[in-house]
Design a protein around this motif. Structure first.
Motif, short mmCIF file in Angstrom:
data_model
loop_
_atom_site.label_atom_id
_atom_site.label_comp_id
_atom_site.label_asym_id
_atom_site.label_seq_id
_atom_site.Cartn_x
_atom_site.Cartn_y
_atom_site.Cartn_z
N ASP A 1 40.29 37.05 41.37
CA ASP A 1 39.20 37.95 41.01
C ASP A 1 37.87 37.21 41.11
O ASP A 1 37.80 36.04 41.52
N GLU A 2 36.80 37.86 40.71
CA GLU A 2 35.47 37.26 40.83
C GLU A 2 35.33 36.00 40.00
O GLU A 2 34.54 35.12 40.34
N ALA A 3 36.10 35.91 38.94
CA ALA A 3 36.05 34.71 38.09
C ALA A 3 36.96 33.59 38.60
O ALA A 3 37.04 32.53 38.00
#
Length: 547
Positions: free
Chosen positions: A266-268
């Protein structure tokens, strides 16, 4: 050297140790019964008939053209177990004889090959046919010998029966050079077991593998681990904690053994794994490969007829393959030994605990359920070691006595390569195409575990599945004066060189041969293999005292 547990009897006639002062000729006799022959280096399209005490053709594998073969390991009649210092001379005569029952219309043909390299095929002779079932070679062209037996028949219902093989070798010790009094104090030599089954290994610097390890900081995951087992368990636990997504993308089609499709972030930067136990196994194999280990994939199907996908990794510390389950975050150890177990060891616990003599694991499931309840799924000589997760979620109370784990270790199929990213084709089976449906790789079979009729690639020989890795081996013989001539061998993938230490000096690089000049008193030598990436393997050691 190839798995020396097959030797049945070793009969020294005149000479015991190579260092004896005797100058008389010596005769050595080596005998192998049918089981020892069957457990040799190669056994193709044959089976062991225990009741007859013979190796016979396997009609399921041979079909309408009954023919199969046996091939022994490299044999040293003087020192079969490779625990002595040999004489360093060729035998003056080698006699090879086979005891077999050969019905009309069947044949047993023998041939032999000779060489002076124990670990290498370099310089070995061609296969020399034997005249009948007994033949003598005067002044054979090598110190070591391999024997090949070809069984054939004109009738699929009739087979020759090979019962035993005998080698008798004579050594002319009157011609050997003088030596001082030599005492063999230690020969800690690794038993290198080779398999005739080819396995293709992925390189740890393969770009997809390397990027996966770096992106997820796996070196940091294991940085504080004190033992190899701690390291393997930590990587298994890391994979098990990765969250799971199931979108049905891989249903009923060839499975993409590709980290780019299986693992996403994911973006993290938090990873997730798409799919089932197959996907978790691929992620674990890739992580272990990138960290310098050698891991492989197994498919199994056992209690409840549930298919499962698990991993084995080679352990230098325990000198064996050990089982890891990355989707259910566990492994097993022996209750008495505390040693982590392989999948085949778990299989034997499963079949020996819940299936009686004459039964197979095709027993009706209702009967199996009652048997497991009666005996108790936890009443086995195992210790369950859990990391507390299952498919990315905490699950500390997983009932390992009823569901997966060792109870899935019934039908077993080994995937004979882990280079999924370097060579993605051919595709692998899709999830749900179990061990009874896919015949591309090698399946295990035994009396309680008969494979499905469509399965033709199977074996009941442990060495076909359980070869050894990362070892160095030594073959020692007397040279001129007070010198030992050493040949080195190894079982390390991506091998680069041998490292040798003499008399506790620092390690230095060496080729596969070494002339060791002995000095009076105690002499010590250690050799170990080193890979292209500087990973050092399991050493062998030799200590001799020159008086």
């Amino acid at each position: 050297m190839r798995g020396l547990s097959c030797f049945v009897t070793i009969i020294p006639v005149l000479l015991g140790l190579a260092c004896t002062e005797s100058r008389e000729p010596a005769v050595k006799r080596l005998e192998m019964d049918a089981e020892a022959l069957y457990q040799g280096y190669r056994a193709e399209k044959v089976r062991l008939d225990k009741q007859a005490g013979a190796v016979v053709l396997d009609s399921k594998k041979t079909g309408d053209q009954p023919a199969g073969r046996l091939e022994t390991d490299v044999l040293d009649p003087f020192d079969p177990a490779n625990r002595l210092v040999g004489p360093g001379i060729l035998p003056s005569k080698v006699e090879i004889s086979c005891t077999a029952r050969v019905p009309q219309g069947t044949r047993v043909e023998l041939s032999a090959s000779f060489g002076n390299r124990y670990f290498s095929e370099e310089g070995w002779s061609e296969w020399l046919p034997l005249e009948g079932l007994s033949h003598s070679f005067s002044r054979p062209p090598g110190r070591y010998v391999r024997v090949r037996l070809v069984l054939s028949s004109g009738d699929p219902e009739v087979s020759p029966q090979v019962e035993s093989l005998r080698l008798t070798a004579a050594y002319p010790f009157a011609d050997r050079p003088e030596h001082g009094s030599l005492e063999l104090a230690l020969y800690d030599n690794q038993d290198i077991v080779l398999s005739p089954v080819t396995f293709e290994y992925e390189r740890p610097d393969q770009p997809v593998i390397r990027d996966f390890v770096l992106r997820n900081g796996l070196a940091g995951v294991v940085a504080a681990c004190e033992t190899e087992l701690d390291t393997l368990s930590a990587v298994n636990h890391w994979v098990a904690r990765v969250r799971n997504t199931r979108h049905g993308n891989f249903a009923n089609r060839d499975y993409p053994w590709d980290l780019g499709l299986i693992v996403s972030c994911d973006e993290a930067g938090k990873p997730s794994i798409e799919g089932h136990c197959m996907s978790y196994s691929i992620a674990l194999i890739s992580a272990l490969t990138g960290l310098g280990f050698h891991a492989r994939h197994w498919a199994d199907q056992g209690f409840r007829f549930a298919d499962h996908e698990v991993v084995e990794v080679w352990s230098d510390s325990f000198r064996k393959w050990i089982y890891l389950d990355p989707s259910l975050d566990h492994y097993y150890t022996g209750k008495d030994t505390g040693e982590p177990l392989s999948l085949l060891e778990l299989h034997r616990v499963f079949v020996d605990t819940f299936f009686r003599d004459g039964e197979t694991i095709r027993l009706p499931m209702d009967t199996q359920r009652e048997r497991v309840k009666e005996i108790g799924g936890r009443n086995v000589p195992l210790v369950y070691v859990s990391g507390g997760y299952a498919y990315g979620k905490p699950n500390p109370d997983y009932d390992w006595g009823w569901y997966h784990g060792y109870l899935a270790a019934g039908f077993l199929r080994l995937t004979t390569r882990n280079n999924f990213h370097s060579r993605p084709e051919p595709r692998f089976p899709y999830f749900g195409q179990g061990v009874q449906d896919f015949d591309r790789f090698l399946s295990w079979s035994d009396e309680k575990t008969p494979v499905a009729e469509k399965i033709t690639r199977y074996s009941d020989r442990q060495r076909d599945f359980y070869w050894t890795l990362n070892q160095a081996g030594i073959k020692a013989s007397l040279g001129q004066g007070n010198r030992l001539e050493l040949e080195f061998g190894h079982s390390q993938p991506f091998f680069k060189r041998f490292l040798v230490s003499v008399d506790s000096a620092g390690l230095s690089g060496s080729g596969d041969g070494f002339g060791w000049d002995l000095h009076p008193g105690e002499n010590k030598l250690t050799v170990l293999p080193e890979s292209e990436w500087g990973r050092r393997g399991i050493p062998s050691r030799l200590e001799v005292v020159l008086h």
